[in-house]
Design a protein around this motif. Structure first.
Motif, PDB file in Angstrom:
ATOM      1  N   ASP A  44      -8.820   2.465  -8.299  1.00  0.00           N
ATOM      2  CA  ASP A  44      -7.770   2.897  -7.382  1.00  0.00           C
ATOM      3  C   ASP A  44      -7.169   1.681  -6.690  1.00  0.00           C
ATOM      4  OD1 ASP A  44      -8.143   5.623  -7.861  1.00  0.00           O
ATOM      5  OD2 ASP A  44      -9.727   5.753  -6.360  1.00  0.00           O
ATOM      6  N   THR A  45      -5.853   1.670  -6.598  1.00  0.00           N
ATOM      7  CA  THR A  45      -5.140   0.604  -5.911  1.00  0.00           C
ATOM      8  C   THR A  45      -4.212   1.227  -4.871  1.00  0.00           C
ATOM      9  OG1 THR A  45      -5.147  -0.685  -7.962  1.00  0.00           O
ATOM     10  CG2 THR A  45      -3.658  -1.413  -6.213  1.00  0.00           C
ATOM     11  N   ILE A  46      -4.318   0.746  -3.647  1.00  0.00           N
ATOM     12  CA  ILE A  46      -3.467   1.217  -2.557  1.00  0.00           C
ATOM     13  C   ILE A  46      -2.499   0.101  -2.194  1.00  0.00           C
ATOM     14  CG2 ILE A  46      -3.412   1.943  -0.137  1.00  0.00           C
ATOM     15  CD1 ILE A  46      -6.267   3.039  -0.578  1.00  0.00           C
ATOM     16  N   SER A  47      -1.230   0.445  -2.067  1.00  0.00           N
ATOM     17  CA  SER A  47      -0.249  -0.545  -1.617  1.00  0.00           C
ATOM     18  C   SER A  47       0.671   0.102  -0.582  1.00  0.00           C
ATOM     19  CB  SER A  47       0.561  -1.099  -2.791  1.00  0.00           C
ATOM     20  OG  SER A  47       1.262  -0.064  -3.444  1.00  0.00           O
TER      21      SER A  47
ATOM     22  N   LEU B 223      -0.575   5.147  -4.125  1.00  0.00           N
ATOM     23  CA  LEU B 223      -1.922   5.171  -4.684  1.00  0.00           C
ATOM     24  C   LEU B 223      -1.794   5.209  -6.198  1.00  0.00           C
ATOM     25  CD1 LEU B 223      -5.013   5.421  -4.477  1.00  0.00           C
ATOM     26  CD2 LEU B 223      -4.702   7.913  -4.361  1.00  0.00           C
ATOM     27  N   LYS B 224      -2.415   4.223  -6.855  1.00  0.00           N
ATOM     28  CA  LYS B 224      -2.409   4.154  -8.318  1.00  0.00           C
ATOM     29  C   LYS B 224      -3.847   4.277  -8.797  1.00  0.00           C
ATOM     30  CE  LYS B 224      -1.010   1.262 -12.200  1.00  0.00           C
ATOM     31  NZ  LYS B 224      -0.348  -0.007 -12.566  1.00  0.00           N
TER      32      LYS B 224
ATOM     33  N   GLU C   3      -6.420  -0.300   6.235  1.00  0.00           N
ATOM     34  CA  GLU C   3      -6.444   0.790   7.216  1.00  0.00           C
ATOM     35  C   GLU C   3      -6.351   2.149   6.534  1.00  0.00           C
ATOM     36  OE1 GLU C   3      -7.225   0.652  10.319  1.00  0.00           O
ATOM     37  OE2 GLU C   3      -7.203  -1.536  10.436  1.00  0.00           O
ATOM     38  N   PHE C   4      -5.457   2.276   5.549  1.00  0.00           N
ATOM     39  CA  PHE C   4      -5.345   3.553   4.848  1.00  0.00           C
ATOM     40  C   PHE C   4      -6.595   3.826   4.013  1.00  0.00           C
ATOM     41  CE2 PHE C   4      -0.763   3.418   5.766  1.00  0.00           C
ATOM     42  CZ  PHE C   4      -0.596   4.726   6.181  1.00  0.00           C
ATOM     43  N   ARG C   5      -7.159   2.804   3.389  1.00  0.00           N
ATOM     44  CA  ARG C   5      -8.380   2.993   2.597  1.00  0.00           C
ATOM     45  C   ARG C   5      -9.510   3.521   3.478  1.00  0.00           C
ATOM     46  NH1 ARG C   5      -9.916   1.717  -2.226  1.00  0.00           N
ATOM     47  NH2 ARG C   5      -8.283   0.200  -2.645  1.00  0.00           N
TER      48      ARG C   5
ATOM     49  N   GLY D 137     -12.007  11.575  -3.998  1.00  0.00           N
ATOM     50  CA  GLY D 137     -12.231  10.396  -3.173  1.00  0.00           C
ATOM     51  C   GLY D 137     -11.646   9.131  -3.779  1.00  0.00           C
ATOM     52  N   ILE D 138     -11.426   8.151  -2.925  1.00  0.00           N
ATOM     53  CA  ILE D 138     -10.855   6.873  -3.343  1.00  0.00           C
ATOM     54  C   ILE D 138     -11.997   5.911  -3.635  1.00  0.00           C
ATOM     55  CG2 ILE D 138      -9.337   4.975  -2.639  1.00  0.00           C
ATOM     56  CD1 ILE D 138      -7.974   7.733  -2.905  1.00  0.00           C
ATOM     57  N   SER D 139     -11.911   5.228  -4.788  1.00  0.00           N
ATOM     58  CA  SER D 139     -12.934   4.248  -5.117  1.00  0.00           C
ATOM     59  C   SER D 139     -12.719   2.985  -4.284  1.00  0.00           C
ATOM     60  CB  SER D 139     -12.919   3.915  -6.605  1.00  0.00           C
ATOM     61  OG  SER D 139     -11.721   3.274  -6.970  1.00  0.00           O
TER      62      SER D 139
END
Length: 139
Positions: free
Chosen positions: A40-43, A56-57, A98-100, A135-137
């Motif tokens: 997972d990638t958050i930008s 979220l990718k 912060e979002f993660r 859930g986010i990895s």
């Protein structure tokens, strides 16, 4: 760390599908063991005055490379609450972190949509769908 991150944004958010990439891979020799890797990638980026774009990718692939490689990217546009935006110097905040850590108020929605699409796409070739957790990895 901002524990009450959701309180700085309006409750209405705009969600959208950014991209889907699915590549079927036909391996030469069937293996006995495969590892399914999910990344997972958050930008984040400034969108308009008083708004932030969160993306979220999720990338899914097998090791050794076989079957398919799949990536899905969903985004959300969040508006800052005008009365609270000035409380924090947002230029000095790592919004991705912060979002993660505190962004489940929006990331859960994005991850749910992504998980649903992964299940639908992976079931399209006649096998049981791959259903990934919402859930986010962390890695």
């Amino acid at each position: 760390m901002i524990n009450n991150l959701a309180s700085y944004f309006e409750s209405e958010q705009e969600y959208y599908l950014q991209s889907i990439k699915y590549d079927r891979i036909v391996g030469d020799m069937p293996q006995n063991k495969y590892d399914l890797n999910c990344t997972d990638t958050i930008s984040t980026e400034a969108y308009e005055e008083g708004k932030v774009r969160l993306t979220l990718k999720r990338k899914v692939a097998f090791k050794p490379e076989d079957f398919f490689e799949l990536s899905i990217e969903f985004g959300a546009i969040l508006s800052f609450k005008k009365e609270k935006k000035g409380e924090i110097d947002w230029d000095k905040v790592n919004l991705e972190d912060e979002f993660r850590n505190n962004g489940s108020f929006v990331l859960a929605n994005l991850a749910s949509r992504i998980s649903l699409l992964i299940a639908e796409i992976t079931s399209s070739f006649g096998q049981q769908p791959i259903i990934l957790p919402v859930g986010i990895s962390n890695e």
